[in-house]
Design an enzyme around this catalytic site. Sequence first.
Site, PDB file in Angstrom:
ATOM      1  CB  THR A  30     -55.040   8.874  43.336  1.00 31.98           C
ATOM      2  OG1 THR A  30     -53.841   8.157  43.062  1.00 31.98           O
ATOM      3  CG2 THR A  30     -55.057  10.169  42.569  1.00 31.98           C
ATOM      4  CB  CYS A  36     -45.488  11.011  52.791  1.00 30.84           C
ATOM      5  SG  CYS A  36     -44.523  12.484  52.471  1.00 30.84           S
ATOM      6  CG  HIS A  53     -49.587  12.831  51.157  1.00 30.57           C
ATOM      7  ND1 HIS A  53     -49.449  12.535  49.822  1.00 30.57           N
ATOM      8  CD2 HIS A  53     -48.327  12.825  51.658  1.00 30.57           C
ATOM      9  CE1 HIS A  53     -48.161  12.373  49.540  1.00 30.57           C
ATOM     10  NE2 HIS A  53     -47.475  12.555  50.648  1.00 30.57           N
TER      11      HIS A  53
END
Length: 180
Positions: A30, A36, A53
Amino acid sequence: MGAQADAGERKHHVIQGDHAVSDDPNVLLTTVLGSCVAACLHDPLRGIGGMNHFLLADDADGARFTDEAMRYGAYAMEVLINDLMKQGARRERLEAKVFGGAKMIETLHDIGRSNAAFARDFLRDEGIPTIAASLGGRCARRVEFWPATGRVRQREVEEVVKSGAPRKPAPIIGNDVELF
């Protein structure tokens, strides 16, 4: 599975500059994204996937092979792909779902647009099909990814745009993203 996590499910939060790979059906990756971008890559035959990420599309200062380099798109994508392949994924079977790239502050440069364009271009250039995407818009999103199956859910996070402009959700491309 509903909005509640199963008792045996283990969540791993992928923060800026981080990535994770797993083939465990009980693992949920998650993250929360604004400008981003996170790429969720999955090899459906091997049943393995991973999420990264990244904060910025490119590295203007030339940081290489450091923890700081993971903040940049090209490095973050290569590390994710390489880690998937080390665990048995095949590059030619990878499928991508990409999220993020919002314009979070109206008066600043649109970093989100640059990040989203980078992700789309990188995946196209590498021959990795993007089967679902939610890029752009003006609101943050929470992404949940089950790497063993490739399933993804996305939820828009409360409005955090600093301009007072109405929230504009990003369009969903593809039909393999569950909104909640």
